[in-house]
Design a protein around this motif. Structure first.
Motif, mmCIF file in Angstrom:
data_model
loop_
_atom_site.group_PDB
_atom_site.id
_atom_site.type_symbol
_atom_site.label_atom_id
_atom_site.label_comp_id
_atom_site.label_asym_id
_atom_site.label_seq_id
_atom_site.Cartn_x
_atom_site.Cartn_y
_atom_site.Cartn_z
ATOM 1 N N MET A 185 0.831 -1.207 0.000
ATOM 2 C CA MET A 185 0.000 0.000 0.000
ATOM 3 C C MET A 185 0.865 1.256 0.000
ATOM 4 S SD MET A 185 -3.411 -0.866 2.291
ATOM 5 C CE MET A 185 -2.630 -1.586 3.733
ATOM 6 N N ALA A 186 1.957 1.229 0.778
ATOM 7 C CA ALA A 186 2.861 2.385 0.809
ATOM 8 C C ALA A 186 3.500 2.622 -0.558
ATOM 9 C CB ALA A 186 3.945 2.167 1.864
ATOM 10 N N MET A 187 3.838 1.542 -1.271
ATOM 11 C CA MET A 187 4.434 1.661 -2.599
ATOM 12 C C MET A 187 3.480 2.377 -3.556
ATOM 13 S SD MET A 187 5.915 -1.379 -5.088
ATOM 14 C CE MET A 187 6.839 -2.061 -3.709
ATOM 15 N N SER A 188 2.192 2.053 -3.450
ATOM 16 C CA SER A 188 1.203 2.714 -4.297
ATOM 17 C C SER A 188 1.207 4.218 -4.058
ATOM 18 C CB SER A 188 -0.184 2.137 -4.008
ATOM 19 O OG SER A 188 -1.182 2.841 -4.696
ATOM 20 N N TYR A 189 1.236 4.627 -2.796
ATOM 21 C CA TYR A 189 1.179 6.051 -2.474
ATOM 22 C C TYR A 189 2.469 6.772 -2.865
ATOM 23 C CZ TYR A 189 -2.994 4.783 0.172
ATOM 24 O OH TYR A 189 -4.235 4.336 0.531
ATOM 25 N N VAL A 190 3.598 6.096 -2.761
ATOM 26 C CA VAL A 190 4.872 6.685 -3.211
ATOM 27 C C VAL A 190 4.798 6.981 -4.711
ATOM 28 C CG1 VAL A 190 7.311 6.192 -3.626
ATOM 29 C CG2 VAL A 190 6.308 5.701 -1.394
ATOM 30 N N CYS A 191 4.249 6.040 -5.470
ATOM 31 C CA CYS A 191 4.112 6.248 -6.913
ATOM 32 C C CYS A 191 3.140 7.389 -7.224
ATOM 33 C CB CYS A 191 3.635 4.960 -7.582
ATOM 34 S SG CYS A 191 4.845 3.624 -7.576
ATOM 35 N N PHE A 192 2.051 7.499 -6.456
ATOM 36 C CA PHE A 192 1.117 8.608 -6.639
ATOM 37 C C PHE A 192 1.845 9.949 -6.517
ATOM 38 C CE2 PHE A 192 -3.503 7.122 -5.738
ATOM 39 C CZ PHE A 192 -3.332 6.035 -6.585
ATOM 40 N N ILE A 193 2.757 10.032 -5.549
ATOM 41 C CA ILE A 193 3.450 11.295 -5.263
ATOM 42 C C ILE A 193 4.471 11.634 -6.338
ATOM 43 C CG2 ILE A 193 5.028 12.448 -3.655
ATOM 44 C CD1 ILE A 193 3.667 10.720 -1.425
ATOM 45 N N PHE A 194 5.290 10.665 -6.714
ATOM 46 C CA PHE A 194 6.438 10.949 -7.571
ATOM 47 C C PHE A 194 6.132 10.838 -9.068
ATOM 48 C CE2 PHE A 194 8.605 9.991 -3.543
ATOM 49 C CZ PHE A 194 9.450 11.094 -3.469
#
Length: 384
Positions: A289-298
């Motif tokens: 789930m954290a990986m998904s949000y990191v991709c959303f940001i960058f």
């Protein structure tokens, strides 16, 4: 005519036979309740934004359901004590149908606030009551809980995709009527769930056993932090897509993509947990789930958001199935609904209560993508 009546009677007998199987009944409940969710809940916040509500107002609206999850605890306790889980579940679904229909006529913030408040009160016991019966039946009859829960993912993925296209084409006008109609079969299906054997009564143990076991207490705390991250995705992902120029159909594709990858993971979640251990499986779910949000940001491109939603779907599938199964295995069976209400309150009550207003502040005052940093922090705390 006689032949038609015989065929109809045979069909009804077959349907009654299917609904005596707990795996079919549980699967149908999840299928339809999540078709409702995919057609309505995530789009509701986008609709409110189109009406002119601010991110802060939407954030406060998002806190009503969490606060009212407190109602689910006494309702679940009373239902456990008096073996009324099925009856209370049906009454709650009927009330939800009515409130969702009326919400389509509210245009001002005060009216929306009142109806969303009533919706939150009526909705709060639905999932704790249903999941206590479905998960206990799975444990008691040695059924695969993940295979029942994945029908919810099927329904969510299909409805989000179809209704995202529909609302993009026709607007949100019919959304509330359609969502309330979808809920009607849930009333009937709820009546087919198993209350539980007569032996599972309140005299078999104290309710305090739910909170006295260290493993259950740890699971509730971890679920609170991971629930914050999940709530942020549920509330703000669609709004974030809009802020990048995405339309309603893109939001539907995001939801559908994330939900579709849940299918195999939910089906094999129990085997995965046995191989990796339940604790490691939960940590992996937080990481995905954290990986998904990191991709959303960058990588803030609307076209890439459905791809990044794959990580969220994989993580969510491992998280929700293992969390509910672990809790069901270790909580006292005579307090199944009460225990599920405590877990649900940490996941859908306290967690969104923090995620809504704090996330709304990040979204309005810092940057739409900043809300996902908050989600990543919550997942790190869940892993600690």
């Amino acid at each position: 005519m006689e032949k038609i009546l015989k065929i109809s009677s045979s069909y009804q007998d077959d349907l009654r036979g299917v609904l005596k199987d707990p795996s079919w009944t549980g699967g149908l409940f999840y299928l339809i309740i999540f078709i409702y969710s995919g057609s309505f809940l995530q789009f509701m916040y986008v609709y409110f934004e189109e009406l002119g509500l601010t991110g802060q107002q939407i954030g406060w609206l998002a806190t009503l359901a969490p606060v009212m999850m407190l109602v689910s605890f006494p309702v679940a306790w009373f239902a456990d004590k008096n073996r009324l889980k099925v009856r209370f579940l049906q009454i709650s679904v009927i009330g939800l149908c009515v409130i969702v229909f009326l919400l389509g006529y509210a245009k001002e913030f005060k009216a929306i606030f009142l109806l969303v408040l009533l919706m939150a009160v009526i909705n709060s016991p639905i999932m704790p009551l249903a999941e206590s019966m479905i998960a206990r039946a799975a444990q008691r009859d040695h059924l695969n809980y993940g295979s029942m829960r994945l029908w919810g993912s099927y329904g969510y993925a299909l409805s989000a995709l179809i209704f995202g296209l529909m609302w993009d084409e026709y607007g949100f006008g019919p959304m509330f009527t359609v969502a309330s109609i979808i809920l009607i079969p849930v009333i009937w299906i709820s009546g087919k769930l198993e209350e539980g054997p007569r032996g599972e009564t309140q005299e078999n143990g104290s309710i305090l056993k739910i909170f006295s076991k260290p493993g259950l207490a740890f699971l509730i705390v971890a679920t609170f932090f991971s629930g914050i991250a999940n709530s942020i995705g549920m509330t703000f992902a669609g709004m974030y897509a809009h802020s990048l120029g995405g339309d309603n159909s893109l939001i539907g594709v995001m939801i559908a993509t994330g939900a579709m990858v849940e299918f195999p993971i939910m089906y094999y979640s129990e085997q995965i947990a046995r191989k990796l251990t339940s604790a490691n499986t939960l940590l992996i779910s937080y990481g995905l789930m954290a990986m998904s949000y990191v991709c959303f940001i960058f990588f803030p491109s609307p076209g890439l958001l459905p791809l990044f939603s794959v990580f969220k779907g994989l993580g969510f599938a491992l998280w929700i199935t293992n969390t509910i199964r672990l809790f069901t295995e270790h909580a006292p069976p005579q307090w199944s609904a009460t225990g599920q209400s405590a877990l649900t309150f940490s996941m859908m009550g306290l967690a969104p209560l923090v995620a809504g207003p704090v996330g709304g502040w990040f979204y309005d005052s810092v940057h739409p993508s900043a809300v996902f940093w908050f989600a990543i922090l919550a997942l790190l705390l869940a892993s600690a």
